[in-house]
Design a protein around this motif. Structure first.
Motif, PDB file in Angstrom:
ATOM      1  N   PHE A 206      48.837  86.902 -16.381  1.00 29.56           N
ATOM      2  CA  PHE A 206      48.996  86.286 -17.691  1.00 29.56           C
ATOM      3  C   PHE A 206      50.389  86.532 -18.266  1.00 29.56           C
ATOM      4  N   ALA A 207      51.035  87.604 -17.828  1.00 32.67           N
ATOM      5  CA  ALA A 207      52.352  87.945 -18.360  1.00 32.67           C
ATOM      6  C   ALA A 207      53.480  87.225 -17.626  1.00 32.67           C
ATOM      7  N   THR A 208      53.147  86.497 -16.570  1.00 42.07           N
ATOM      8  CA  THR A 208      54.189  85.849 -15.779  1.00 42.07           C
ATOM      9  C   THR A 208      54.134  84.333 -15.853  1.00 42.07           C
ATOM     10  N   VAL A 209      53.344  83.793 -16.792  1.00 44.26           N
ATOM     11  CA  VAL A 209      53.257  82.344 -16.952  1.00 44.26           C
ATOM     12  C   VAL A 209      54.445  81.830 -17.763  1.00 44.26           C
ATOM     13  N   LEU A 210      54.720  82.474 -18.874  1.00 46.06           N
ATOM     14  CA  LEU A 210      55.819  82.107 -19.764  1.00 46.06           C
ATOM     15  C   LEU A 210      56.674  83.343 -20.052  1.00 46.06           C
ATOM     16  N   SER A 211      57.970  83.130 -20.268  1.00 43.06           N
ATOM     17  CA  SER A 211      58.856  84.275 -20.532  1.00 43.06           C
ATOM     18  C   SER A 211      58.487  84.963 -21.842  1.00 43.06           C
ATOM     19  N   ASP A 212      58.130  84.182 -22.858  1.00 47.65           N
ATOM     20  CA  ASP A 212      57.633  84.740 -24.121  1.00 47.65           C
ATOM     21  C   ASP A 212      56.131  84.468 -24.187  1.00 47.65           C
ATOM     22  N   VAL A 213      55.345  85.526 -24.075  1.00 48.62           N
ATOM     23  CA  VAL A 213      53.889  85.371 -24.008  1.00 48.62           C
ATOM     24  C   VAL A 213      53.335  85.027 -25.386  1.00 48.62           C
ATOM     25  N   PRO A 214      52.751  83.836 -25.528  1.00 47.87           N
ATOM     26  CA  PRO A 214      52.196  83.454 -26.836  1.00 47.87           C
ATOM     27  C   PRO A 214      50.870  84.155 -27.114  1.00 47.87           C
ATOM     28  N   GLN A 215      50.436  84.044 -28.339  1.00 49.43           N
ATOM     29  CA  GLN A 215      49.215  84.710 -28.758  1.00 49.43           C
ATOM     30  C   GLN A 215      48.007  84.217 -27.965  1.00 49.43           C
ATOM     31  N   LEU A 216      47.959  82.921 -27.668  1.00 51.50           N
ATOM     32  CA  LEU A 216      46.818  82.381 -26.936  1.00 51.50           C
ATOM     33  C   LEU A 216      46.686  83.038 -25.567  1.00 51.50           C
ATOM     34  N   LEU A 217      47.805  83.220 -24.858  1.00 53.62           N
ATOM     35  CA  LEU A 217      47.744  83.864 -23.548  1.00 53.62           C
ATOM     36  C   LEU A 217      47.320  85.323 -23.668  1.00 53.62           C
ATOM     37  N   ARG A 218      47.765  85.991 -24.714  1.00 51.12           N
ATOM     38  CA  ARG A 218      47.328  87.388 -24.920  1.00 51.12           C
ATOM     39  C   ARG A 218      45.813  87.447 -25.115  1.00 51.12           C
ATOM     40  N   GLU A 219      45.305  86.500 -25.905  1.00 45.58           N
ATOM     41  CA  GLU A 219      43.859  86.476 -26.149  1.00 45.58           C
ATOM     42  C   GLU A 219      43.098  86.171 -24.863  1.00 45.58           C
ATOM     43  N   GLU A 220      43.618  85.259 -24.050  1.00 48.12           N
ATOM     44  CA  GLU A 220      42.961  84.937 -22.785  1.00 48.12           C
ATOM     45  C   GLU A 220      42.969  86.142 -21.851  1.00 48.12           C
ATOM     46  N   ARG A 221      44.084  86.869 -21.838  1.00 46.73           N
ATOM     47  CA  ARG A 221      44.145  88.070 -20.996  1.00 46.73           C
ATOM     48  C   ARG A 221      43.127  89.099 -21.465  1.00 46.73           C
ATOM     49  N   ASP A 222      43.065  89.322 -22.758  1.00 48.51           N
ATOM     50  CA  ASP A 222      42.114  90.307 -23.287  1.00 48.51           C
ATOM     51  C   ASP A 222      40.681  89.896 -22.962  1.00 48.51           C
ATOM     52  N   ALA A 223      40.405  88.601 -23.048  1.00 51.95           N
ATOM     53  CA  ALA A 223      39.056  88.124 -22.737  1.00 51.95           C
ATOM     54  C   ALA A 223      38.738  88.340 -21.262  1.00 51.95           C
ATOM     55  N   PHE A 224      39.722  88.100 -20.401  1.00 56.86           N
ATOM     56  CA  PHE A 224      39.511  88.318 -18.972  1.00 56.86           C
ATOM     57  C   PHE A 224      39.262  89.787 -18.678  1.00 56.86           C
ATOM     58  N   VAL A 225      40.065  90.660 -19.258  1.00 51.55           N
ATOM     59  CA  VAL A 225      39.900  92.100 -19.017  1.00 51.55           C
ATOM     60  C   VAL A 225      38.524  92.562 -19.500  1.00 51.55           C
ATOM     61  N   ALA A 226      38.102  92.049 -20.657  1.00 50.16           N
ATOM     62  CA  ALA A 226      36.782  92.421 -21.171  1.00 50.16           C
ATOM     63  C   ALA A 226      35.672  91.917 -20.261  1.00 50.16           C
ATOM     64  N   TYR A 227      35.817  90.679 -19.782  1.00 50.47           N
ATOM     65  CA  TYR A 227      34.813  90.104 -18.884  1.00 50.47           C
ATOM     66  C   TYR A 227      34.744  90.910 -17.588  1.00 50.47           C
ATOM     67  N   ARG A 228      35.889  91.227 -17.030  1.00 46.04           N
ATOM     68  CA  ARG A 228      35.909  92.008 -15.783  1.00 46.04           C
ATOM     69  C   ARG A 228      35.294  93.375 -15.997  1.00 46.04           C
ATOM     70  N   GLY A 229      35.541  93.970 -17.152  1.00 39.41           N
ATOM     71  CA  GLY A 229      35.008  95.280 -17.427  1.00 39.41           C
ATOM     72  C   GLY A 229      33.512  95.308 -17.666  1.00 39.41           C
ATOM     73  N   SER A 230      32.902  94.118 -17.840  1.00 39.64           N
ATOM     74  CA  SER A 230      31.463  94.079 -18.094  1.00 39.64           C
ATOM     75  C   SER A 230      30.634  94.262 -16.823  1.00 39.64           C
ATOM     76  N   PHE A 231      31.298  94.197 -15.640  1.00 37.53           N
ATOM     77  CA  PHE A 231      30.594  94.354 -14.378  1.00 37.53           C
ATOM     78  C   PHE A 231      30.509  95.813 -13.978  1.00 37.53           C
ATOM     79  N   LEU A 232      29.457  96.163 -13.311  1.00 38.48           N
ATOM     80  CA  LEU A 232      29.338  97.509 -12.752  1.00 38.48           C
ATOM     81  C   LEU A 232      30.257  97.656 -11.560  1.00 38.48           C
ATOM     82  N   ASP A 233      30.766  98.841 -11.325  1.00 40.93           N
ATOM     83  CA  ASP A 233      31.613  99.120 -10.163  1.00 40.93           C
ATOM     84  C   ASP A 233      30.774  98.992  -8.884  1.00 40.93           C
TER      85      ASP A 233
END
Length: 376
Positions: free
Chosen positions: A349-376
């Motif tokens: 998510f940090a390598t799509v645009l040189s200046d990361v907009p708020q929408l991409l930050r929110e998408e990254r946070d949502a992805f990290v939260a979704y990934r973290g919802s799974f058991l190891d």
């Protein structure tokens, strides 16, 4: 512990000023016969030629060892794919050693020997094939572009780059590698025509290894590839691609031709792909054992070893040093391969645009939260 470093090796050019090189019965330039005999018409400084031969042999020997280790790593599941350069070491090392360190190279995907000569290490050569990156290295420090998997696309890239350095007033020459299969692509014809019309400072280096995957050269063209280049107006040379000294001499000549502003050149180096097209290919389905054995008798490393023995340019100490370097390189190749880990997908998510907009930050946070919802 030995150090493997092929960047800018101390190579002298005993062929400077040489314009009339011996040709074999086949019609190609050849300085060393398959059994290791130097052509009697080779009239250059023998001491300088001996030093050059030893340097080139070292590069070829190390390249083969890295290639063999990478093949083993793929078979053990550590690489997703590997395309061997076994059998083509003379074509690659002889050509890349003949150009200046700042001459820019555009490879295809099999130029491991050339890349190693330019100082690109095992980790960078392997990371793309391990599937942890889209490409392996920053081209700028090495004047060596990343691999191009789209057939013949690099020829157009190289032509554009050559037109750029021409307009900059630089004396840089651009070298691009391609195979007999890529020569059948429209991009190859377009690149050669554009380069010729504009007198681009370029060398088109074709490694004709006899097979485009499972299609033999004879089924692709009735005209030798180097003659096709002449039809576009390129200086055209044909060389025994398993004779490293002949490759070096021819590449030296055409590079200086291009550097002098005389226009582009094409070199067809006739060689042989000893392995399959890739590790996913079974060459026994389309070529014979007799054909393979005939080309094994022309092995480029064995030819140099025979030459050095005959001329007194090698001894047990020298060969032992090369063997030690090769063993260390194999060990380093395995270590660096196993240390390559997949990147964190969240970093994308940090390598799509040189200046990361708020929408991409929110998408990254949502992805990290979704990934973290799974058991190891």
């Amino acid at each position: 512990m030995t150090t493997v470093d092929l960047a800018d090796p101390p190579v002298t050019n005993p062929f400077t000023g040489t314009t009339d090189l011996p040709r074999a019965a086949e019609g190609w330039t050849q300085l060393v016969t398959p059994d290791g005999r130097l052509h009697p018409d080779v009239d250059v400084d023998r001491d300088a030629l001996g030093r050059l031969t030893r340097d080139l042999y070292r590069g070829m020997r190390l390249a083969r060892r890295l290639d063999d280790e990478a093949f083993a790593l793929q078979r053990q599941g550590e690489l997703g794919l590997w395309l061997q350069c076994r059998g083509q070491e003379a074509a690659q090392v002889g050509s890349v050693a003949a150009v200046r360190a700042d001459d820019y190279v555009f490879p295809s995907y099999r130029e491991h020997a050339a890349a190693l000569w330019r100082g690109i290490g095992p980790a960078d050569l392997l990371r793309q094939w391990r599937g942890v990156a889209h490409s392996g290295w920053d081209p700028e420090p090495y004047s060596f572009h990343i691999y191009t998997l789209v057939l013949a696309a690099q020829l157009l890239h190289a032509t554009g780059y050559a037109l750029g350095v021409q307009r900059d007033g630089s004396d840089t020459v651009v070298v691009t590698y391609f195979g007999d299969g890529a020569a059948s692509e429209g991009d190859a014809s377009e690149a050669m025509n554009i380069a010729a019309v504009n007198a681009a400072p370029m060398v088109f280096f074709c490694q004709n290894n006899q097979w485009a995957i499972s299609t033999p050269t004879a089924s692709q063209t009735r005209t030798p590839i180097h003659r096709r280049g002449a039809g576009f107006g390129l200086r055209s040379e044909w060389v025994d691609g398993n004779d490293v000294l002949a490759v070096y001499a021819v590449t030296s000549a055409v590079t200086e031709h291009a550097r002098a502003g005389a226009g582009p050149a094409i070199v067809e180096a006739t060689t042989y792909r000893m392995g399959g097209h890739s590790t996913s290919d079974d060459p026994t389905r389309y070529r014979t054992d007799d054909e393979l054995e005939a080309w094994r008798a022309r092995d480029p490393l064995a030819r140099v070893e025979a030459l050095m023995r005959a001329e007194g340019w090698s001894d047990e100490t020298f060969l032992g040093q090369i063997q030690a370097e090769a063993d260390e390189l194999a060990d380093r190749t395995r270590r660096e391969c196993l240390a390559l880990t997949a990147p964190d997908l969240a970093d994308a998510f940090a390598t799509v645009l040189s200046d990361v907009p708020q929408l991409l930050r929110e998408e990254r946070d949502a992805f990290v939260a979704y990934r973290g919802s799974f058991l190891d």
